[in-house]
Write a protein that holds these residues in place. Structure first.
Motif, PDB file in Angstrom:
ATOM      1  N   THR A  92       9.868   1.824  11.740  1.00 35.27           N
ATOM      2  CA  THR A  92      10.895   2.583  11.038  1.00 35.27           C
ATOM      3  C   THR A  92      11.795   1.614  10.290  1.00 35.27           C
ATOM      4  O   THR A  92      12.254   0.615  10.869  1.00 35.27           O
ATOM      5  N   ILE A  93      12.020   1.902   9.017  1.00 35.08           N
ATOM      6  CA  ILE A  93      12.814   1.022   8.154  1.00 35.08           C
ATOM      7  C   ILE A  93      14.065   1.758   7.707  1.00 35.08           C
ATOM      8  O   ILE A  93      13.996   2.907   7.261  1.00 35.08           O
ATOM      9  N   MET A  94      15.208   1.108   7.847  1.00 34.63           N
ATOM     10  CA  MET A  94      16.461   1.626   7.296  1.00 34.63           C
ATOM     11  C   MET A  94      16.647   1.029   5.914  1.00 34.63           C
ATOM     12  O   MET A  94      16.538  -0.193   5.740  1.00 34.63           O
ATOM     13  N   LEU A  95      16.930   1.873   4.935  1.00 33.07           N
ATOM     14  CA  LEU A  95      17.084   1.430   3.556  1.00 33.07           C
ATOM     15  C   LEU A  95      18.522   1.591   3.087  1.00 33.07           C
ATOM     16  O   LEU A  95      19.228   2.517   3.522  1.00 33.07           O
ATOM     17  N   ALA A 111      12.483   5.299   6.446  1.00 39.38           N
ATOM     18  CA  ALA A 111      11.065   5.400   6.151  1.00 39.38           C
ATOM     19  C   ALA A 111      10.276   5.045   7.398  1.00 39.38           C
ATOM     20  O   ALA A 111      10.583   4.057   8.071  1.00 39.38           O
ATOM     21  N   GLU A 112       9.302   5.884   7.718  1.00 43.30           N
ATOM     22  CA  GLU A 112       8.369   5.596   8.795  1.00 43.30           C
ATOM     23  C   GLU A 112       7.076   5.140   8.153  1.00 43.30           C
ATOM     24  O   GLU A 112       6.504   5.844   7.312  1.00 43.30           O
ATOM     25  N   VAL A 113       6.601   3.948   8.540  1.00 45.15           N
ATOM     26  CA  VAL A 113       5.458   3.337   7.875  1.00 45.15           C
ATOM     27  C   VAL A 113       4.432   2.881   8.903  1.00 45.15           C
ATOM     28  O   VAL A 113       4.743   2.695  10.081  1.00 45.15           O
ATOM     29  N   ARG A 114       3.215   2.697   8.429  1.00 44.40           N
ATOM     30  CA  ARG A 114       2.137   2.231   9.296  1.00 44.40           C
ATOM     31  C   ARG A 114       1.556   0.943   8.726  1.00 44.40           C
ATOM     32  O   ARG A 114       1.433   0.791   7.510  1.00 44.40           O
ATOM     33  N   GLY A 140      16.677  -3.530   2.930  1.00 49.48           N
ATOM     34  CA  GLY A 140      16.126  -2.783   4.050  1.00 49.48           C
ATOM     35  C   GLY A 140      16.023  -3.648   5.286  1.00 49.48           C
ATOM     36  O   GLY A 140      16.070  -4.881   5.223  1.00 49.48           O
ATOM     37  N   LYS A 141      15.869  -2.977   6.423  1.00 49.10           N
ATOM     38  CA  LYS A 141      15.746  -3.684   7.696  1.00 49.10           C
ATOM     39  C   LYS A 141      14.859  -2.872   8.630  1.00 49.10           C
ATOM     40  O   LYS A 141      14.954  -1.641   8.687  1.00 49.10           O
ATOM     41  N   ASP A 144       0.851  -1.183   0.000  1.00 51.79           N
ATOM     42  CA  ASP A 144       0.000   0.000   0.000  1.00 51.79           C
ATOM     43  C   ASP A 144       0.892   1.241   0.000  1.00 51.79           C
ATOM     44  O   ASP A 144       1.610   1.487   0.973  1.00 51.79           O
ATOM     45  N   PRO A 145       0.864   2.055  -1.071  1.00 51.52           N
ATOM     46  CA  PRO A 145       1.728   3.240  -1.119  1.00 51.52           C
ATOM     47  C   PRO A 145       1.368   4.285  -0.068  1.00 51.52           C
ATOM     48  O   PRO A 145       2.211   5.099   0.318  1.00 51.52           O
ATOM     49  N   THR A 146       0.115   4.283   0.417  1.00 58.92           N
ATOM     50  CA  THR A 146      -0.296   5.273   1.415  1.00 58.92           C
ATOM     51  C   THR A 146       0.184   4.907   2.815  1.00 58.92           C
ATOM     52  O   THR A 146       0.001   5.698   3.750  1.00 58.92           O
ATOM     53  N   ALA A 147       0.808   3.749   2.980  1.00 63.60           N
ATOM     54  CA  ALA A 147       1.309   3.341   4.296  1.00 63.60           C
ATOM     55  C   ALA A 147       2.626   4.026   4.654  1.00 63.60           C
ATOM     56  O   ALA A 147       3.075   3.965   5.795  1.00 63.60           O
ATOM     57  N   ILE A 148       3.258   4.687   3.675  1.00 65.88           N
ATOM     58  CA  ILE A 148       4.503   5.419   3.945  1.00 65.88           C
ATOM     59  C   ILE A 148       4.130   6.787   4.519  1.00 65.88           C
ATOM     60  O   ILE A 148       3.496   7.596   3.852  1.00 65.88           O
ATOM     61  N   GLU A 149       4.528   7.048   5.762  1.00 69.83           N
ATOM     62  CA  GLU A 149       4.183   8.312   6.418  1.00 69.83           C
ATOM     63  C   GLU A 149       5.315   9.323   6.351  1.00 69.83           C
ATOM     64  O   GLU A 149       5.067  10.534   6.346  1.00 69.83           O
ATOM     65  N   LYS A 150       6.546   8.870   6.325  1.00 74.47           N
ATOM     66  CA  LYS A 150       7.684   9.775   6.208  1.00 74.47           C
ATOM     67  C   LYS A 150       8.802   9.034   5.495  1.00 74.47           C
ATOM     68  O   LYS A 150       9.053   7.859   5.765  1.00 74.47           O
ATOM     69  N   PHE A 151       9.472   9.749   4.599  1.00 73.74           N
ATOM     70  CA  PHE A 151      10.547   9.142   3.809  1.00 73.74           C
ATOM     71  C   PHE A 151      11.643  10.185   3.671  1.00 73.74           C
ATOM     72  O   PHE A 151      11.399  11.279   3.145  1.00 73.74           O
ATOM     73  N   SER A 152      12.826   9.879   4.178  1.00 72.85           N
ATOM     74  CA  SER A 152      13.928  10.839   4.122  1.00 72.85           C
ATOM     75  C   SER A 152      15.186  10.172   3.596  1.00 72.85           C
ATOM     76  O   SER A 152      15.470   9.013   3.927  1.00 72.85           O
ATOM     77  N   VAL A 153      15.914  10.904   2.777  1.00 70.70           N
ATOM     78  CA  VAL A 153      17.131  10.375   2.157  1.00 70.70           C
ATOM     79  C   VAL A 153      18.227  11.434   2.186  1.00 70.70           C
ATOM     80  O   VAL A 153      17.964  12.619   1.934  1.00 70.70           O
TER      81      VAL A 153
END
Length: 345
Positions: free
Chosen positions: A322-325, A340-343, A309-310, A280-289
């Motif tokens: 929170t996922i580290m990519l 990435a912060e996801v729900r 990722g982990k 679900d693409p809407t599950a990504i709440e914050k994405f920073s690079v």
């Protein structure tokens, strides 16, 4: 006795805190959403079919998580044209990008953009300019906030060979395309201008069993393939005309071994890697690079970009994580930091 203010300090004082509204809204087109999804290889069907968007609870096609980079490109260009005039686009490098997604951008939305030059720091010959933005839809609702850091050399003398090369390669702008009216409206400075209310919680439709996840869980490895055609297509769809992404001569003149992919293209590919795992693409709440490397793309061969990722952490109460990519291409690390912060459903 107080020392005279230096030119650097004076410039920081003049620019920091200046706030603007983009004069015209950006209308999100149905076909533009599809074009952008194809350009960054985001394959979720809700980017292409209304029936799939409705399954996730939305009436219009859902734009990919990094779609606002198209809107941001226009805003950044307007800043360079009218406010940050000491800088040249060919000398600007993006180092950081953050997206906080409060709700999806949908086809049919009319997006109004507000921008604040948050800070300007100078290190040696380089200026680090941190820009914040907020996007609101036609109902005045915040859909996304974020920030970008660009590095540029103020007043730097540009190589005459580069100027000639860029002049011969850059997209030609006809006089009729130029509008004497500024694209930006300056607003009163307000330190609380981009203070936003908490994000509303809306249902998501992830495909994972949250209770089976644990911190340290590794995501399956993923990859994407990029050719020169992909770069040319993304340049057109995104509105990013920098010739280092399609001209060997321009790349050579700035010290690159070959044409390289856009940083925001690699971030878009990483968003697809996340979406394919979440469902679900809407599950990504914050994405920073934080960008630290580039993807070289030869004229006669595709380049493979690899992702992993982990799960760094999980919150059982909010069902978030929170996922580290990580990303790499031809052995070169692409991200200094990517989170990435996801729900989860």
């Amino acid at each position: 006795m107080a020392q005279p203010e230096t030119a650097a300090v004076a410039q920081q004082t003049e620019l920091a805190g200046r706030r603007f509204q983009v004069r015209d809204h950006y209308e999100v087109g149905r076909e533009k959403v599809r074009e952008f999804a194809r350009a960054i290889q985001n394959d979720h069907p809700a980017h292409r079919r209304e029936t799939e968007a409705r399954r996730l609870g939305y009436e219009g096609l859902i734009a990919p998580p990094t779609f606002s980079s198209v809107i941001g490109m226009t805003s950044t260009q307007a800043l360079l044209d009218s406010v940050l005039t000491d800088y040249d686009l060919s000398q600007v490098l993006q180092t950081d990008q953050v997206f906080e997604l409060h709700q999806p951008i949908l086809a049919g939305d009319r997006i109004q953009t507000e921008i604040v030059i948050d800070s300007l720091r100078q290190f040696g010959d380089n200026d680090f300019i941190h820009i914040k933005f907020v996007l609101r839809n036609q109902r005045g609702e915040i859909v996304q906030i974020g920030s970008s850091t660009i590095v540029a050399r103020r007043g730097a003398e540009v190589d005459s060979n580069l100027v000639q090369a860029v002049d011969s390669i850059f997209m030609y702008v006809r006089p009729a395309d130029l509008d004497e009216t500024s694209a930006l409206i300056e607003l009163p400075a307000d330190p609380n201008a981009l203070t936003v209310p908490p994000r509303e919680t809306v249902p998501v439709h992830t495909v994972l069993d949250f209770d089976a996840l644990t911190p340290g869980t590794a995501l399956p490895a993923g990859s994407a393939r990029l050719t020169r055609g992909d770069l040319a297509n993304y340049a057109g769809v995104s509105g990013d005309p920098n010739p280092i992404h399609f001209s060997d001569r321009a790349a050579e003149l700035v010290g690159l071994p070959t044409v390289v992919a856009h940083g925001m293209l690699t971030m878009g590919l990483a968003a697809e890697y996340l979406t394919s795992w979440l469902g679900d693409p809407t599950a990504i709440e914050k994405f920073s690079v934080r960008f630290s490397g580039f993807v070289p793309v030869a004229a006669d061969a595709a380049t493979t970009v690899e992702f992993s990722g982990k799960l760094k952490s999980l919150d059982a109460e909010t069902r978030t994580g929170t996922i580290m990519l990580s990303g790499s291409a031809e052995g070169r690390k692409l991200f200094g930091r990517a989170l990435a912060e996801v729900r989860f459903a």
